[in-house]
Design a protein around this motif. Structure first.
Motif, PDB file in Angstrom:
ATOM      1  N   UNK A 160       0.813  -1.219   0.000  1.00 14.90           N
ATOM      2  CA  UNK A 160       0.000   0.000   0.000  1.00 14.90           C
ATOM      3  C   UNK A 160       0.847   1.269   0.000  1.00 14.90           C
ATOM      4  N   UNK A 161       2.144   1.113   0.074  1.00 15.69           N
ATOM      5  CA  UNK A 161       3.013   2.286   0.227  1.00 15.69           C
ATOM      6  C   UNK A 161       3.172   2.988  -1.126  1.00 15.69           C
ATOM      7  N   UNK A 162       2.824   4.272  -1.172  1.00 15.87           N
ATOM      8  CA  UNK A 162       2.865   5.016  -2.434  1.00 15.87           C
ATOM      9  C   UNK A 162       4.288   5.082  -3.007  1.00 15.87           C
ATOM     10  N   UNK A 163       5.285   5.195  -2.142  1.00 16.12           N
ATOM     11  CA  UNK A 163       6.655   5.283  -2.666  1.00 16.12           C
ATOM     12  C   UNK A 163       7.145   3.916  -3.149  1.00 16.12           C
ATOM     13  N   UNK A 164       6.683   2.828  -2.518  1.00  8.00           N
ATOM     14  CA  UNK A 164       7.013   1.490  -3.048  1.00  8.00           C
ATOM     15  C   UNK A 164       6.359   1.302  -4.417  1.00  8.00           C
ATOM     16  N   UNK A 165       5.152   1.857  -4.590  1.00  5.30           N
ATOM     17  CA  UNK A 165       4.489   1.765  -5.908  1.00  5.30           C
ATOM     18  C   UNK A 165       5.277   2.547  -6.956  1.00  5.30           C
ATOM     19  N   UNK A 166       5.817   3.685  -6.565  1.00  7.72           N
ATOM     20  CA  UNK A 166       6.651   4.459  -7.496  1.00  7.72           C
ATOM     21  C   UNK A 166       7.901   3.670  -7.856  1.00  7.72           C
ATOM     22  N   UNK A 167       8.524   3.036  -6.861  1.00  8.94           N
ATOM     23  CA  UNK A 167       9.712   2.206  -7.126  1.00  8.94           C
ATOM     24  C   UNK A 167       9.362   1.083  -8.096  1.00  8.94           C
ATOM     25  N   UNK A 168       8.193   0.462  -7.879  1.00  6.67           N
ATOM     26  CA  UNK A 168       7.780  -0.687  -8.705  1.00  6.67           C
ATOM     27  C   UNK A 168       7.326  -0.262 -10.098  1.00  6.67           C
ATOM     28  N   UNK A 169       7.050   1.050 -10.267  1.00  5.29           N
ATOM     29  CA  UNK A 169       6.597   1.537 -11.579  1.00  5.29           C
ATOM     30  C   UNK A 169       5.093   1.475 -11.758  1.00  5.29           C
ATOM     31  N   UNK A 170       4.350   1.102 -10.708  1.00  6.12           N
ATOM     32  CA  UNK A 170       2.887   1.041 -10.831  1.00  6.12           C
ATOM     33  C   UNK A 170       2.246   2.401 -10.552  1.00  6.12           C
ATOM     34  N   UNK A 171       3.016   3.363 -10.011  1.00  3.36           N
ATOM     35  CA  UNK A 171       2.574   4.764  -9.901  1.00  3.36           C
ATOM     36  C   UNK A 171       3.598   5.622 -10.626  1.00  3.36           C
ATOM     37  N   UNK A 172       3.103   6.626 -11.323  1.00  9.52           N
ATOM     38  CA  UNK A 172       4.014   7.478 -12.100  1.00  9.52           C
ATOM     39  C   UNK A 172       4.748   8.480 -11.227  1.00  9.52           C
ATOM     40  N   UNK A 173       5.887   8.915 -11.715  1.00  9.77           N
ATOM     41  CA  UNK A 173       6.583  10.039 -11.079  1.00  9.77           C
ATOM     42  C   UNK A 173       7.440  10.703 -12.149  1.00  9.77           C
ATOM     43  N   UNK A 174       7.882  11.912 -11.850  1.00  7.50           N
ATOM     44  CA  UNK A 174       8.863  12.571 -12.716  1.00  7.50           C
ATOM     45  C   UNK A 174      10.233  12.184 -12.183  1.00  7.50           C
ATOM     46  N   UNK A 175      10.741  11.079 -12.747  1.00  6.64           N
ATOM     47  CA  UNK A 175      11.998  10.520 -12.221  1.00  6.64           C
ATOM     48  C   UNK A 175      13.187  11.394 -12.583  1.00  6.64           C
ATOM     49  N   UNK A 176      14.107  11.498 -11.634  1.00  6.03           N
ATOM     50  CA  UNK A 176      15.322  12.290 -11.850  1.00  6.03           C
ATOM     51  C   UNK A 176      16.561  11.422 -11.925  1.00  6.03           C
ATOM     52  N   UNK A 177      16.586  10.368 -11.116  1.00  5.51           N
ATOM     53  CA  UNK A 177      17.818   9.571 -10.995  1.00  5.51           C
ATOM     54  C   UNK A 177      17.468   8.250 -10.329  1.00  5.51           C
TER      55      UNK A 177
END
Ligand code: 5GP
Ligand code: ZN
Length: 145
Positions: A5-22
């Motif tokens: 359920x962790x939003x940042x784990x979802x970002x790591x997994x690629x199931x939530x979008x982000x503007x990735x920098x590095x």
């Protein structure tokens, strides 16, 4: 909170979008979705740790290395005049996402971000007392041994 359920784990997994920098093997950096200031971004460990207390120091060191790279890049991109690094542990400290993250916050004159306490204020009579400071330092040193 479950890792699933962790939003940042979802970002790591690629199931939530982000503007990735590095990204590297153990860390990820991306733009904050609700920036406190222009250029506000975050650095996280790719593994889930709720707070720094659960995190091996070497994992935090990897995050710190990415923070140092990113701070330099943000500073060179925006030339904001100053830059603050902030990391909160626990709701009392202002943590709203229970996955360790360091805020990289470009600072500009008059931005009034509420993290600038008065460094010149006269210390309170109990906590700034030299005897109290020495006793507290002894207690913390004992935990570091
Ligand atoms: P905290 O309050 O825990 O110190 O900081 C959490 C930060 O994460 C906040 O600045 C918030 O704007 C940011 N944030 C929360 N959810 C998301 C999201 O889904 N994506 C991104 N990029 N940032 C988020
Ligand atoms: Zn997580």
């Amino acid at each position: 909170m479950a890792v699933a359920e962790c939003i940042f784990c979802k970002i790591v997994a690629g199931s939530e979008e982000c503007h990735e920098l590095y990204r590297d093997e153990t860390t990820l950096a991306f733009m904050d979705i609700h920036p406190a200031n222009e250029g506000h971004c975050l650095v996280i460990p790719r593994a889930h740790f709720a707070t720094v207390f659960e995190m091996p120091p070497q994992s935090f060191a990897a995050v710190a290395a990415t923070v140092a790279k990113l701070a330099r890049a943000v500073n060179e991109t925006l030339r904001p005049g100053g830059l603050s690094l902030l990391q909160a542990n626990g709701e009392i400290a202002g943590q709203t996402v229970p996955h360790v993250h360091v805020h990289v916050l470009p600072r500009r004159a008059g931005d009034n971000l509420p993290i600038n306490w008065d460094r010149n204020r006269v210390g309170d009579p109990v906590h700034a007392d030299a005897v109290h400071l020495a006793a507290l330092a002894r207690r913390i040193r004992a935990r570091l041994e």
